[in-house]
Motif scaffolding. Sequence first.
Motif, PDB file in Angstrom:
ATOM      1  N   UNK A 134       0.858  -1.183   0.000  1.00 14.23           N
ATOM      2  CA  UNK A 134       0.000   0.000   0.000  1.00 14.23           C
ATOM      3  C   UNK A 134       0.899   1.240   0.000  1.00 14.23           C
ATOM      4  N   UNK A 135       0.351   2.353  -0.381  1.00  8.03           N
ATOM      5  CA  UNK A 135       1.135   3.591  -0.371  1.00  8.03           C
ATOM      6  C   UNK A 135       0.337   4.759   0.193  1.00  8.03           C
ATOM      7  N   UNK A 136      -0.717   4.451   0.953  1.00 10.95           N
ATOM      8  CA  UNK A 136      -1.530   5.523   1.516  1.00 10.95           C
ATOM      9  C   UNK A 136      -1.240   5.831   2.956  1.00 10.95           C
ATOM     10  N   UNK A 137      -0.758   4.831   3.731  1.00 15.47           N
ATOM     11  CA  UNK A 137      -0.522   5.009   5.171  1.00 15.47           C
ATOM     12  C   UNK A 137       0.974   5.042   5.455  1.00 15.47           C
ATOM     13  N   UNK A 138       1.406   6.020   6.211  1.00 20.45           N
ATOM     14  CA  UNK A 138       2.833   6.187   6.502  1.00 20.45           C
ATOM     15  C   UNK A 138       3.159   6.035   7.984  1.00 20.45           C
ATOM     16  N   UNK A 149       1.506  -4.238  -6.322  1.00 20.18           N
ATOM     17  CA  UNK A 149       0.045  -4.297  -6.365  1.00 20.18           C
ATOM     18  C   UNK A 149      -0.459  -3.459  -5.200  1.00 20.18           C
ATOM     19  N   UNK A 150      -1.122  -2.367  -5.507  1.00 21.48           N
ATOM     20  CA  UNK A 150      -1.503  -1.403  -4.481  1.00 21.48           C
ATOM     21  C   UNK A 150      -2.886  -1.728  -3.904  1.00 21.48           C
ATOM     22  N   UNK A 151      -2.929  -1.948  -2.614  1.00 21.19           N
ATOM     23  CA  UNK A 151      -4.197  -2.200  -1.937  1.00 21.19           C
ATOM     24  C   UNK A 151      -4.996  -0.906  -1.829  1.00 21.19           C
ATOM     25  N   UNK A 152      -6.302  -1.056  -1.702  1.00 20.77           N
ATOM     26  CA  UNK A 152      -7.182   0.098  -1.511  1.00 20.77           C
ATOM     27  C   UNK A 152      -7.338   0.455  -0.039  1.00 20.77           C
ATOM     28  N   UNK A 153      -6.967  -0.444   0.831  1.00 21.90           N
ATOM     29  CA  UNK A 153      -7.189  -0.281   2.270  1.00 21.90           C
ATOM     30  C   UNK A 153      -6.400   0.898   2.840  1.00 21.90           C
ATOM     31  N   UNK A 154      -6.974   1.483   3.897  1.00 24.00           N
ATOM     32  CA  UNK A 154      -6.311   2.596   4.579  1.00 24.00           C
ATOM     33  C   UNK A 154      -5.772   2.185   5.949  1.00 24.00           C
ATOM     34  N   UNK A 155      -6.223   1.035   6.467  1.00 28.60           N
ATOM     35  CA  UNK A 155      -5.755   0.563   7.765  1.00 28.60           C
ATOM     36  C   UNK A 155      -5.137  -0.821   7.611  1.00 28.60           C
TER      37      UNK A 155
END
Length: 425
Positions: free
Chosen positions: A38-42, A61-67
């Motif tokens: 994922x690349x949304x949560x840092x 492969x980028x997940x849609x999840x935020x948590x």
Amino acid sequence: MKRILVISWFYPPINSSEGLVTFKLLNNSRYEYDVFTQKGATDFSYGKNVALENRPNVRSIWAKSRTIAEWRSEAIDYFRAHRDEYDCIMTRSMPQESHEVGTAIKKEFPDVYWIASFGDPIKSNPYQHINGTLHSYNGTDNLINRNKGLKFRLSPKRMLYSAAWRIKNRPAVKFRRYLAKLEDDALKYCDCVIYNNESQQRYMSTNDKILKKSVVLPHSYDVTFYPEKDTAPHDKVRFLFVGHLDDIRTARPLFEALKDMKESDEGLADRAQFDFYGDMSDNDLVFWARNGLGDVVKLHRNVPYLESLALMRSADWCVHVDGNIRSVSDENVFFAAKVADYFGSGTPIFAYTMNSGSTYEYLKNAGEVVLSYSAMEIRQNLYRIIYKGYKADQNREYIANFDAVNVAKRFDNEVVGRFLGRKEE
């Protein structure tokens, strides 16, 4: 051979130790990989600032999840939907949730070959014993009490304090049990375990079955990530530290040495400069401020990964600090990925660490300066460097063992090769 599915919450562009270790390994391997990430949560990273691109053998492969909880479920669902594309998976921790994904997949699809890679211990991380976050200081389960005698163990007062802590800290006890089950399940069900150093292997391999299916692959450096070294001499000796410090992994012994040196030489700041990039404990910051070390020790915020490598190349010495965990373990079970990055820079390393454990052996074999936590010993060796011009005699042939190309070859032969050998049986 089919592509291998790698399940890793951290991966570039997220700047994290685990993601970068994974990136260097996969992109120097001869096999093909899909990385579910994922690349949304840092959170628990240094931000989204790593400008690295996969080589042709690796796809993200980028997940849609935020948590992490959502990502864990999404990773399992992804594998179910693409089961025919993979017969081998690798899970990377931290975070530990990646191994939950591996356990779930292995239970549902027993024929899948599972490689479980552990950055640090999960069930019994020495830091959690020392800082008391998951264990009472009075509990017999706390490894700081591992050498205490029968009198301590049978003390009614100790038992009372320990019981009171467990009642007051029920969430911590519950989380501790969750971590224990997670690690135990991963080590039980996986087909191959990767540790990053031999001390960690001894600490976590609680039986011969686990030991036999384990492989040690050290962290690595990639020579293509570094700029050319500026050979122009500096006006003073430049020391560099990059990374995370806290109350256990502390700069205090070094600061105490510099305080003493300043008292002997008011012009120390004209001879040497220490640049610290990253986090530092409040206690270290207070000591730094109260003792007027600001002219010698410069503090900076975290920097992007590739910039940190350039800083390493431009320094005269890289500083490495390990936490003293001797109260919990007779040897240092950790191997910081930053040491491998330091190795790759070609800049000599000034380190203080425990005198037992793999990190100590790696640094000594590489010809680096390796010291204890004694401020006096640190001061004496700084004097040799700053005033006498001491230079380390690095063993570049040994250091080449940590080159990502060589580590990836071992991974291909000893880990993936083991899987291929089983397929051919």
